[in-house]
Design a protein around this motif. Structure first.
Motif, PDB file in Angstrom:
ATOM      1  N   LYS A 525       0.664  -1.123   0.001  1.00 39.55           N
ATOM      2  CA  LYS A 525       0.019  -0.097  -0.018  1.00 39.55           C
ATOM      3  C   LYS A 525       0.981   1.120  -0.013  1.00 39.55           C
ATOM      4  N   THR A 526       2.134   1.457   0.839  1.00 41.97           N
ATOM      5  CA  THR A 526       2.790   2.260   0.800  1.00 41.97           C
ATOM      6  C   THR A 526       3.797   2.550  -0.526  1.00 41.97           C
ATOM      7  N   ILE A 551     -10.790   5.161  -8.580  1.00 43.75           N
ATOM      8  CA  ILE A 551     -10.018   4.690  -7.595  1.00 43.75           C
ATOM      9  C   ILE A 551      -8.908   5.473  -7.265  1.00 43.75           C
ATOM     10  N   LEU A 552      -8.130   5.906  -8.375  1.00 41.51           N
ATOM     11  CA  LEU A 552      -6.834   6.762  -8.065  1.00 41.51           C
ATOM     12  C   LEU A 552      -7.060   8.166  -7.373  1.00 41.51           C
ATOM     13  N   ARG A 554      -9.497   9.080  -5.856  1.00 41.50           N
ATOM     14  CA  ARG A 554      -9.965   8.897  -4.467  1.00 41.50           C
ATOM     15  C   ARG A 554      -8.794   8.936  -3.518  1.00 41.50           C
ATOM     16  N   HIS A 555      -7.914   7.844  -3.969  1.00 37.95           N
ATOM     17  CA  HIS A 555      -6.767   7.271  -2.903  1.00 37.95           C
ATOM     18  C   HIS A 555      -5.535   8.413  -2.747  1.00 37.95           C
ATOM     19  N   TYR A 556      -5.469   9.303  -4.164  1.00 37.79           N
ATOM     20  CA  TYR A 556      -4.266  10.032  -4.157  1.00 37.79           C
ATOM     21  C   TYR A 556      -4.474  11.539  -4.436  1.00 37.79           C
ATOM     22  N   HIS A 557      -5.808  11.886  -4.420  1.00 40.10           N
ATOM     23  CA  HIS A 557      -6.351  13.111  -4.485  1.00 40.10           C
ATOM     24  C   HIS A 557      -5.539  13.959  -5.825  1.00 40.10           C
TER      25      HIS A 557
END
Length: 747
Positions: A525-526, A551-552, A554-557
């Motif tokens: 994840k990291t 998806i991206l 949302r997770h990485y702004h």
């Protein structure tokens, strides 16, 4: 066969490749819109078509009219006239003015525009300027229609009509009748095969000189599109003979005539062998011959002329005093000024740069190219040298500016490109400065390098920076590799990965791939390197759309516009063309929600323009695919469509804060850029890269292609596909050899 006359109400679907279209049309005596299907790619909303074909009943879509032949006619009804005028075909008239004009003049509308256009000023809101625009557009549209009819008669794609008219004006049909092969020479986007189709219909003989000449030029141009600067004579004769279905004897005779007329240049003094040891006889298009000999000659002269700056003269005088050929600046002085500690190889680069007229700095990601470059710049600043920075693309220049804190320009802007005259900076008006540093040099083709060297004065220094393990330039040549392989100039290779860079899986895996090893995939994840296995191409596309849209971000702004999909190929299910269609529909659909007072959010169609089957909408991400010196935009520049004027049929693209306007006839210079090929991504860097890698891409699966794609990602890389395909790419080190003589000329 049946015939129907219809008005195009809307375009449901168009495939720009095959021309297959689905139109919804209003037909007399039919209460509902009739679906008309077939090759109708050039039909516009509002067009009146006379269509010949047959009715059929489709199990899924019901009753349809299948078009075999069609032609466009002017509408005869009031309704049709209003739809036609308001469709955007006539500049200056949108739906609002179309309604007013038809209300005023009724059945005489077209007669008024044709014979007494000044009368339009009687319509409320129409001034002299708009009348002039309508008159000019009407005349142009009439002539374009004549060209379309001519092309239709000869079974040629009619969407070329506007381009042909723009080049030749009212003399277009006469030019095509006299020598249709001029189209291939004069107009970007029209190739030999299109011109040959017209010529065949007009009765030109297969072995006529104009045909064979054009075919030979086309064959050489196709080879240059594959990166070759020249063609081997035997290879050229075989390819042209096959293409033209002509005897090799007549090809040889034509080739000899062209060489005598200096249409082509043959080089027999230098010996070049292919990988099998066969001796090649190079045949050049003149532009490539003079570019290659120009680059070799200018580099050699530049290297042999001493610099006149304080640093160079001081080092040379001290070398003469002490009888040393290696004495140079002490890098520890630069370390104190920058607060950096340099590795030995970086110190060598700083010393070499101080004493060189020409130097090449090369290395992969994480090897300290930027840090080394800052040290070199600092030593030049210490002696008050005037430094110029440049890169091949706008994005590469922007990155160079951010890395150095100094202004960097694109090569085109540095040379002050002024169409149609060309570059303002040249031998007669050279650049002013002591040193020119050029980054991302693996992207520079032979033509651009020659133009750059023309503008460098003899006493200026030149430092070329790049990664030779990346893909070579899109244009012809292999300039950086040839210069390095010639061993004619000092080269410093950075090969140690810095400790900070070792925490990046992107950088470490890029180097593993470059060394022929599979990347280490942990999908932590990291981490910053992910591989998601999907076997079926359709599943790959679906996942990529989800990643980019939801998806991206949302997770990485990051906004979806900052996420770049890079693919090995244009074609195939997971190729750039299809991915762009899917991503556009997901990210920037045809309808948008607009707040309307008292009604809340209402779905409204987004403004758009259509060209050759593609739909261009406001907020679309697009890429320029041709150098356009008039607009000052270049092959590979990416921008966002900010506004669309459906009345004037123009759109405005924001390229890095600079607005550029396109007419609808110029839109084949723009392609959607939600996804692009890895080749087109050179010199760019993106926060997040998503990369499909499928066995269906096998033709393009090469180590340097995957390496280039991976090194475009700054924050995150997500690969989607099969490990088998990745393994194929890593094992494939077969780099297609380009026909160039630059290394030999420099050696």
């Amino acid at each position: 066969m049946n015939k129907i006359r219809c008005v195009v109400e809307r375009i449901t679907y168009q495939d720009p490749e095959s021309g297959y279209s689905v139109l919804k049309c209003r037909v007399k005596d039919y209460t509902e819109l009739v679906p008309v299907i077939g090759n109708l790619v050039d039909a516009n909303v509002g067009s009146v078509l006379l269509v010949e074909g047959n009715w059929k009943v489709d199990a899924k879509y019901g009753r349809q009219f299948v078009a075999e032949n069609w032609e466009e006619t002017l509408p005869a009804t009031i309704y049709g006239m209003e739809r036609y005028l308001g469709s955007g075909l006539i500049k200056g008239v949108g739906p609002k003015f179309a309604k007013k004009i038809v209300q005023k003049f009724g059945q005489d509308t077209f007669a008024v525009i044709e014979d007494n256009v000044g009368a339009l000023i009687e319509v409320e809101g129409i001034g002299k300027k708009r009348v002039a625009m309508i008159a000019e557009s009407w005349e142009r549209q009439k002539e374009v229609k004549n060209i379309m009819l001519f092309l239709q008669e000869h079974q040629v794609q009619t969407s070329l009509a506007a381009k042909i008219y723009k080049q030749y004006g009212n003399g277009s049909i006469e030019v095509m009748k006299q020598n249709p092969y001029r189209l291939a020479d004069d107009i970007w986007g029209i190739g030999f095969k299109t011109a040959d189709t017209i010529a065949t219909k007009l009765g030109f003989e297969k072995e006529s000189f104009v045909r064979l000449r054009s075919g030979l030029m086309y064959t050489l141009s196709e080879l240059s599109n594959d990166g070759h600067v020249f063609a081997d004579k035997a290879q050229l004769i075989n390819k042209a003979s096959e293409l033209l279905e002509a005897s090799s004897e007549t090809i040889v005779m034509t080739l000899d005539d062209m060489i005598r007329a200096n249409d082509l240049i043959i080089e027999e003094d230098l010996v070049k062998q292919d990988s099998k040891g066969n001796v090649l006889t190079p045949v050049y298009l003149p532009s490539f011959y003079f570019a290659e000999t120009g680059v070799a000659g200018r580099l050699s002269r530049l290297a042999s002329t001493p610099a006149e700056d304080r640093l160079y003269t001081k080092i040379m005088s001290m070398r003469a005093e002490r009888g040393s050929t290696t004495l140079s600046i002490d890098p520890s002085v630069i370390e104190k000024r920058t607060g950096m500690e340099y590795e030995d190889i970086q110190k060598e680069a700083i010393r070499t740069a101080a004493a060189s007229k020409i130097m090449i700095l090369t290395g992969g990601p994480g090897t300290g190219k930027t840090t080394t470059l800052r040290g070199i710049i600092e030593e030049f600043k210490m002696f008050n040298l005037k430094i110029l920075l440049a890169a091949p693309t706008g994005r590469a220049a922007k990155r160079m500016s951010e890395a150095t804190g100094m202004e960097a320009k694109t090569i085109h802007r540095l040379l002050e490109c002024k169409p149609p005259a060309g570059y303002k900076k040249n031998e007669d008006d050279p650049l002013e400065g002591d040193v020119l540093i050029v980054d991302e040099c693996s992207m520079i083709d032979i033509i651009l390098m020659n133009a750059l060297l023309k503008a460098i004065p003899p006493t200026m220094r030149l430092i070329l920076v790049g990664d030779i393990d990346q893909l070579p330039s899109v244009g012809a040549g292999n300039v950086l590799r040839d210069i390095i392989d010639s061993e004619a100039f000092p080269v410093v290779r950075l090969n140690k990965i810095f400790r900070q860079a070792q925490t990046s899986q992107i950088i470490m895996n890029a180097h593993r791939i470059n060394e022929g090893h599979l990347p280490i995939i942990t999908n932590e994840k990291t981490g910053d390197f992910f591989f998601i296995e999907k076997e079926e191409p359709e599943d790959v596309v679906d996942l990529i759309v989800q990643l980019v849209k939801d998806i991206l971000p949302r997770h990485y702004h990051y906004d979806p516009s900052q996420i770049q999909v890079l693919t090995p190929m244009q074609r195939s299910v997971a190729g750039a063309v299809n991915l762009n269609i899917e991503l556009q529909e997901a990210i920037n659909p045809a309808e948008q929600e607009v707040p309307i007072r008292g009604r809340g959010l209402v779905k409204m169609p987004k403004p758009c323009l259509r060209r050759s089957g593609y739909v261009y909408r406001a907020d679309d991400k697009v890429m320029q695919i041709k150098n356009n010196y008039d607009k000052d935009v270049y092959n590979g520049d990416i921008g966002i469509i900010r506004s669309i004027n459906e009345t004037d049929r123009t759109l405005t693209v924001d390229f890095e804060g600079r607005d550029v306007t396109y007419d609808v006839t110029e839109l084949d210079e723009l392609v959607h850029a939600y996804a692009t090929t890895i080749h087109k991504s050179q010199g760019s860097e993106y926060p997040i890269v998503v990369m499909p890698i499928m066995t269906s891409h096998y033709i393009m699966l090469q180590r340097n292609l995957v390496y280039t794609g991976i090194t475009r990602a700054k924050r995150l890389l997500v690969m989607v596909g099969t490990k088998k395909a990745l393994s194929m790419a890593v094992r494939n080190v077969t780099v297609t050899k380009r026909n160039t003589m630059l290394r030999e000329r420099l050696s």
